[in-house]
Design a protein around this motif. Sequence first.
Motif, PDB file in Angstrom:
ATOM      1  N   THR A   1      53.248  51.502   9.518  1.00 32.37           N
ATOM      2  CA  THR A   1      52.061  50.665   9.408  1.00 32.37           C
ATOM      3  C   THR A   1      51.703  50.166  10.794  1.00 32.37           C
ATOM      4  N   LEU A   2      50.446  50.326  11.172  1.00 33.65           N
ATOM      5  CA  LEU A   2      49.994  49.871  12.480  1.00 33.65           C
ATOM      6  C   LEU A   2      49.430  48.463  12.372  1.00 33.65           C
ATOM      7  N   LEU A   3      49.820  47.608  13.279  1.00 32.30           N
ATOM      8  CA  LEU A   3      49.297  46.249  13.373  1.00 32.30           C
ATOM      9  C   LEU A   3      48.861  46.010  14.801  1.00 32.30           C
ATOM     10  N   ALA A   4      47.769  45.272  14.967  1.00 34.59           N
ATOM     11  CA  ALA A   4      47.306  44.942  16.309  1.00 34.59           C
ATOM     12  C   ALA A   4      46.576  43.610  16.266  1.00 34.59           C
ATOM     13  N   GLU A   5      46.690  42.860  17.341  1.00 37.23           N
ATOM     14  CA  GLU A   5      45.931  41.628  17.472  1.00 37.23           C
ATOM     15  C   GLU A   5      44.641  41.992  18.188  1.00 37.23           C
ATOM     16  N   LEU A   6      43.512  41.710  17.558  1.00 38.34           N
ATOM     17  CA  LEU A   6      42.220  42.127  18.078  1.00 38.34           C
ATOM     18  C   LEU A   6      41.473  40.947  18.681  1.00 38.34           C
ATOM     19  N   ASP A   7      40.830  41.182  19.796  1.00 38.12           N
ATOM     20  CA  ASP A   7      39.972  40.177  20.424  1.00 38.12           C
ATOM     21  C   ASP A   7      38.542  40.524  20.052  1.00 38.12           C
ATOM     22  N   LEU A   8      37.982  39.835  19.060  1.00 38.06           N
ATOM     23  CA  LEU A   8      36.636  40.146  18.589  1.00 38.06           C
ATOM     24  C   LEU A   8      35.578  39.864  19.644  1.00 38.06           C
ATOM     25  N   GLY A   9      35.932  39.133  20.680  1.00 40.34           N
ATOM     26  CA  GLY A   9      35.014  38.905  21.787  1.00 40.34           C
ATOM     27  C   GLY A   9      34.710  40.175  22.557  1.00 40.34           C
TER      28      GLY A   9
ATOM     29  N   ASP B   1      36.315  49.682  24.205  1.00 41.59           N
ATOM     30  CA  ASP B   1      36.208  50.447  25.452  1.00 41.59           C
ATOM     31  C   ASP B   1      37.101  51.680  25.446  1.00 41.59           C
ATOM     32  N   THR B   2      37.577  52.075  24.295  1.00 39.21           N
ATOM     33  CA  THR B   2      38.395  53.267  24.019  1.00 39.21           C
ATOM     34  C   THR B   2      39.861  53.130  24.394  1.00 39.21           C
ATOM     35  N   ARG B   3      40.311  51.943  24.855  1.00 36.48           N
ATOM     36  CA  ARG B   3      41.740  51.769  25.101  1.00 36.48           C
ATOM     37  C   ARG B   3      42.493  51.900  23.784  1.00 36.48           C
ATOM     38  N   VAL B   4      43.628  52.557  23.810  1.00 35.27           N
ATOM     39  CA  VAL B   4      44.467  52.651  22.625  1.00 35.27           C
ATOM     40  C   VAL B   4      45.311  51.388  22.555  1.00 35.27           C
ATOM     41  N   ILE B   5      45.141  50.634  21.459  1.00 36.33           N
ATOM     42  CA  ILE B   5      45.877  49.379  21.286  1.00 36.33           C
ATOM     43  C   ILE B   5      47.189  49.623  20.554  1.00 36.33           C
ATOM     44  N   ALA B   6      47.170  50.472  19.547  1.00 40.20           N
ATOM     45  CA  ALA B   6      48.382  50.816  18.799  1.00 40.20           C
ATOM     46  C   ALA B   6      48.260  52.254  18.340  1.00 40.20           C
ATOM     47  N   GLN B   7      49.371  52.981  18.386  1.00 45.40           N
ATOM     48  CA  GLN B   7      49.355  54.386  18.005  1.00 45.40           C
ATOM     49  C   GLN B   7      50.578  54.699  17.164  1.00 45.40           C
ATOM     50  N   ALA B   8      50.370  55.450  16.102  1.00 46.47           N
ATOM     51  CA  ALA B   8      51.461  55.824  15.208  1.00 46.47           C
ATOM     52  C   ALA B   8      52.296  56.938  15.821  1.00 46.47           C
ATOM     53  N   GLY B   9      53.531  56.977  15.409  1.00 48.12           N
ATOM     54  CA  GLY B   9      54.426  58.043  15.845  1.00 48.12           C
ATOM     55  C   GLY B   9      54.400  59.180  14.835  1.00 48.12           C
ATOM     56  N   GLU B  10      55.476  59.902  14.738  1.00 48.49           N
ATOM     57  CA  GLU B  10      55.559  61.049  13.838  1.00 48.49           C
ATOM     58  C   GLU B  10      55.848  60.648  12.392  1.00 48.49           C
ATOM     59  N   GLY B  11      56.592  59.557  12.197  1.00 49.81           N
ATOM     60  CA  GLY B  11      56.967  59.166  10.844  1.00 49.81           C
ATOM     61  C   GLY B  11      55.938  58.265  10.194  1.00 49.81           C
ATOM     62  N   GLU B  12      56.243  57.882   8.952  1.00 52.59           N
ATOM     63  CA  GLU B  12      55.377  56.979   8.216  1.00 52.59           C
ATOM     64  C   GLU B  12      55.555  55.569   8.753  1.00 52.59           C
TER      65      GLU B  12
ATOM     66  N   VAL C   1      50.838  73.092  10.986  1.00 54.41           N
ATOM     67  CA  VAL C   1      49.654  72.238  10.949  1.00 54.41           C
ATOM     68  C   VAL C   1      49.544  71.517  12.280  1.00 54.41           C
ATOM     69  N   LEU C   2      48.405  71.625  12.918  1.00 50.83           N
ATOM     70  CA  LEU C   2      48.224  71.072  14.258  1.00 50.83           C
ATOM     71  C   LEU C   2      48.148  69.549  14.252  1.00 50.83           C
ATOM     72  N   ASN C   3      47.356  68.974  13.352  1.00 50.34           N
ATOM     73  CA  ASN C   3      47.147  67.531  13.340  1.00 50.34           C
ATOM     74  C   ASN C   3      47.923  66.907  12.190  1.00 50.34           C
ATOM     75  N   LYS C   4      48.868  66.056  12.510  1.00 47.75           N
ATOM     76  CA  LYS C   4      49.682  65.414  11.488  1.00 47.75           C
ATOM     77  C   LYS C   4      49.197  63.990  11.203  1.00 47.75           C
ATOM     78  N   GLY C   5      48.024  63.639  11.646  1.00 47.09           N
ATOM     79  CA  GLY C   5      47.478  62.323  11.381  1.00 47.09           C
ATOM     80  C   GLY C   5      47.092  61.596  12.645  1.00 47.09           C
ATOM     81  N   ASP C   6      48.059  61.341  13.496  1.00 49.34           N
ATOM     82  CA  ASP C   6      47.815  60.678  14.776  1.00 49.34           C
ATOM     83  C   ASP C   6      46.938  59.434  14.629  1.00 49.34           C
ATOM     84  N   SER C   7      47.275  58.568  13.704  1.00 53.87           N
ATOM     85  CA  SER C   7      46.507  57.347  13.498  1.00 53.87           C
ATOM     86  C   SER C   7      46.638  56.428  14.701  1.00 53.87           C
ATOM     87  N   LEU C   8      45.563  55.695  14.979  1.00 48.20           N
ATOM     88  CA  LEU C   8      45.607  54.742  16.081  1.00 48.20           C
ATOM     89  C   LEU C   8      44.561  53.661  15.872  1.00 48.20           C
TER      90      LEU C   8
END
Length: 89
Positions: A43-51, A30-41, A18-25
């Motif tokens: 939970t992603l957390l990020a502090e967001l600037d709503l501005g 502006d398309t910058r990646v703030i947090a990206q999941a690895g291969e395992g299970e 299977v090519l895509n295993k999820g790759d959650s982010l």
Amino acid sequence: MTKIPVAFNQAAPIPAHVLNKGDSLIAAPDTRVIAQAGEGEETLLAELDLGEVGAGLTSLDTDGHYARPDVFELTVETRVKAGVKWHNA
């Protein structure tokens, strides 16, 4: 009607072919990646600037590819028309 199985194994491993295993982010406007999941299970957390949302929306060109007079043409019918036409059977 499609029958949904009552139970299934959610922990079944994803096959190696299977090519895509999820790759959650989490991505910024502006398309910058703030947090990206690895291969395992995980939970992603990020502090967001709503501005940043407003700045992202101003740079988003939602009509850019439609603003091509060589490809698209807008025609507006200005005649008064009845909203409903009744046909007697």
